[in-house]
Write a protein that holds these residues in place. Structure first.
Motif, PDB file in Angstrom:
ATOM      1  N   TYR A   6      34.918 -53.604 -13.467  1.00 24.49           N
ATOM      2  CA  TYR A   6      36.269 -53.519 -12.920  1.00 24.49           C
ATOM      3  C   TYR A   6      37.027 -52.338 -13.527  1.00 24.49           C
ATOM      4  O   TYR A   6      37.796 -51.673 -12.852  1.00 24.49           O
ATOM      5  N   GLY A   7      36.792 -52.089 -14.793  1.00 27.74           N
ATOM      6  CA  GLY A   7      37.423 -50.950 -15.447  1.00 27.74           C
ATOM      7  C   GLY A   7      36.964 -49.627 -14.866  1.00 27.74           C
ATOM      8  O   GLY A   7      37.768 -48.718 -14.632  1.00 27.74           O
ATOM      9  N   VAL A   8      35.667 -49.508 -14.625  1.00 28.81           N
ATOM     10  CA  VAL A   8      35.124 -48.286 -14.021  1.00 28.81           C
ATOM     11  C   VAL A   8      35.701 -48.104 -12.622  1.00 28.81           C
ATOM     12  O   VAL A   8      36.100 -47.002 -12.229  1.00 28.81           O
ATOM     13  N   TYR A   9      35.765 -49.199 -11.866  1.00 22.58           N
ATOM     14  CA  TYR A   9      36.321 -49.146 -10.518  1.00 22.58           C
ATOM     15  C   TYR A   9      37.786 -48.706 -10.553  1.00 22.58           C
ATOM     16  O   TYR A   9      38.220 -47.891  -9.744  1.00 22.58           O
ATOM     17  N   ALA A  10      38.541 -49.216 -11.508  1.00 23.01           N
ATOM     18  CA  ALA A  10      39.954 -48.853 -11.626  1.00 23.01           C
ATOM     19  C   ALA A  10      40.119 -47.377 -11.988  1.00 23.01           C
ATOM     20  O   ALA A  10      41.013 -46.702 -11.477  1.00 23.01           O
ATOM     21  N   VAL A  11      39.269 -46.879 -12.857  1.00 21.94           N
ATOM     22  CA  VAL A  11      39.349 -45.465 -13.244  1.00 21.94           C
ATOM     23  C   VAL A  11      39.042 -44.569 -12.047  1.00 21.94           C
ATOM     24  O   VAL A  11      39.733 -43.570 -11.811  1.00 21.94           O
ATOM     25  N   ILE A  12      38.026 -44.925 -11.277  1.00 27.39           N
ATOM     26  CA  ILE A  12      37.684 -44.135 -10.087  1.00 27.39           C
ATOM     27  C   ILE A  12      38.850 -44.147  -9.102  1.00 27.39           C
ATOM     28  O   ILE A  12      39.225 -43.102  -8.560  1.00 27.39           O
ATOM     29  N   LEU A  29      47.182 -51.866  -5.525  1.00 26.18           N
ATOM     30  CA  LEU A  29      45.793 -52.317  -5.525  1.00 26.18           C
ATOM     31  C   LEU A  29      45.429 -52.968  -6.856  1.00 26.18           C
ATOM     32  O   LEU A  29      44.671 -53.933  -6.898  1.00 26.18           O
ATOM     33  N   GLY A  30      45.962 -52.435  -7.928  1.00 24.19           N
ATOM     34  CA  GLY A  30      45.725 -53.042  -9.240  1.00 24.19           C
ATOM     35  C   GLY A  30      46.268 -54.456  -9.310  1.00 24.19           C
ATOM     36  O   GLY A  30      45.598 -55.372  -9.820  1.00 24.19           O
ATOM     37  N   PHE A  31      47.484 -54.663  -8.805  1.00 25.11           N
ATOM     38  CA  PHE A  31      48.051 -56.016  -8.791  1.00 25.11           C
ATOM     39  C   PHE A  31      47.226 -56.954  -7.928  1.00 25.11           C
ATOM     40  O   PHE A  31      46.983 -58.110  -8.286  1.00 25.11           O
ATOM     41  N   ILE A  32      46.770 -56.464  -6.794  1.00 28.37           N
ATOM     42  CA  ILE A  32      45.955 -57.291  -5.895  1.00 28.37           C
ATOM     43  C   ILE A  32      44.636 -57.659  -6.556  1.00 28.37           C
ATOM     44  O   ILE A  32      44.196 -58.811  -6.512  1.00 28.37           O
ATOM     45  N   LEU A  33      43.983 -56.685  -7.200  1.00 31.79           N
ATOM     46  CA  LEU A  33      42.713 -56.965  -7.863  1.00 31.79           C
ATOM     47  C   LEU A  33      42.882 -57.950  -9.019  1.00 31.79           C
ATOM     48  O   LEU A  33      42.039 -58.830  -9.223  1.00 31.79           O
ATOM     49  N   LEU A  34      43.964 -57.825  -9.772  1.00 31.64           N
ATOM     50  CA  LEU A  34      44.219 -58.774 -10.860  1.00 31.64           C
ATOM     51  C   LEU A  34      44.451 -60.176 -10.317  1.00 31.64           C
ATOM     52  O   LEU A  34      43.943 -61.160 -10.870  1.00 31.64           O
ATOM     53  N   SER A  35      45.194 -60.286  -9.237  1.00 34.81           N
ATOM     54  CA  SER A  35      45.453 -61.588  -8.633  1.00 34.81           C
ATOM     55  C   SER A  35      44.169 -62.222  -8.126  1.00 34.81           C
ATOM     56  O   SER A  35      43.921 -63.413  -8.345  1.00 34.81           O
ATOM     57  N   LEU A  36      43.348 -61.440  -7.459  1.00 31.71           N
ATOM     58  CA  LEU A  36      42.084 -61.969  -6.953  1.00 31.71           C
ATOM     59  C   LEU A  36      41.151 -62.383  -8.086  1.00 31.71           C
ATOM     60  O   LEU A  36      40.448 -63.396  -7.988  1.00 31.71           O
ATOM     61  N   ILE A  39      42.421 -65.743  -9.373  1.00 33.03           N
ATOM     62  CA  ILE A  39      42.083 -66.809  -8.425  1.00 33.03           C
ATOM     63  C   ILE A  39      40.603 -67.155  -8.542  1.00 33.03           C
ATOM     64  O   ILE A  39      40.228 -68.333  -8.577  1.00 33.03           O
ATOM     65  N   ASN A  40      39.766 -66.133  -8.636  1.00 39.54           N
ATOM     66  CA  ASN A  40      38.326 -66.358  -8.744  1.00 39.54           C
ATOM     67  C   ASN A  40      37.975 -67.126 -10.014  1.00 39.54           C
ATOM     68  O   ASN A  40      37.183 -68.070  -9.979  1.00 39.54           O
ATOM     69  N   SER A  41      38.542 -66.749 -11.133  1.00 39.96           N
ATOM     70  CA  SER A  41      38.227 -67.441 -12.387  1.00 39.96           C
ATOM     71  C   SER A  41      38.743 -68.879 -12.370  1.00 39.96           C
ATOM     72  O   SER A  41      38.076 -69.781 -12.890  1.00 39.96           O
ATOM     73  N   THR A  42      39.895 -69.117 -11.748  1.00 39.31           N
ATOM     74  CA  THR A  42      40.422 -70.474 -11.644  1.00 39.31           C
ATOM     75  C   THR A  42      39.513 -71.339 -10.775  1.00 39.31           C
ATOM     76  O   THR A  42      39.208 -72.488 -11.120  1.00 39.31           O
ATOM     77  N   LEU A  43      39.053 -70.801  -9.666  1.00 41.51           N
ATOM     78  CA  LEU A  43      38.150 -71.556  -8.795  1.00 41.51           C
ATOM     79  C   LEU A  43      36.819 -71.857  -9.487  1.00 41.51           C
ATOM     80  O   LEU A  43      36.257 -72.941  -9.319  1.00 41.51           O
ATOM     81  N   LYS A  44      36.326 -70.922 -10.293  1.00 41.03           N
ATOM     82  CA  LYS A  44      35.089 -71.160 -11.033  1.00 41.03           C
ATOM     83  C   LYS A  44      35.277 -72.280 -12.051  1.00 41.03           C
ATOM     84  O   LYS A  44      34.393 -73.116 -12.224  1.00 41.03           O
TER      85      LYS A  44
END
Length: 54
Positions: A6-12, A29-36, A39-44
């Motif tokens: 995710y860090g590499v993706y954010a830098v790109i 996009l950063g806020f959206i990715l953090l929110s997703l 949500i993903n970690s909560t569902l897991k």
């Protein structure tokens, strides 16, 4: 995906946004990715808790 990926993706995305002048889009996009990611970690966690009860 791993957190380092995710860090590499954010830098790109950051480099591309500087060249195109879309800094606000990058921030949103950063806020959206953090929110997703949250949500993903909560569902897991919910899935793991549900499986352990069964």
């Amino acid at each position: 995906m791993n957190s380092w990926l995710y860090g590499v993706y954010a830098v790109i995305l950051g480099i591309v946004s500087v060249f195109t002048g879309e800094i606000v889009t990058f921030v949103m996009l950063g806020f959206i990715l953090l929110s997703l990611q949250n949500i993903n970690s909560t569902l897991k966690k919910l899935l793991e808790a549900t499986k352990s009860k069964l």
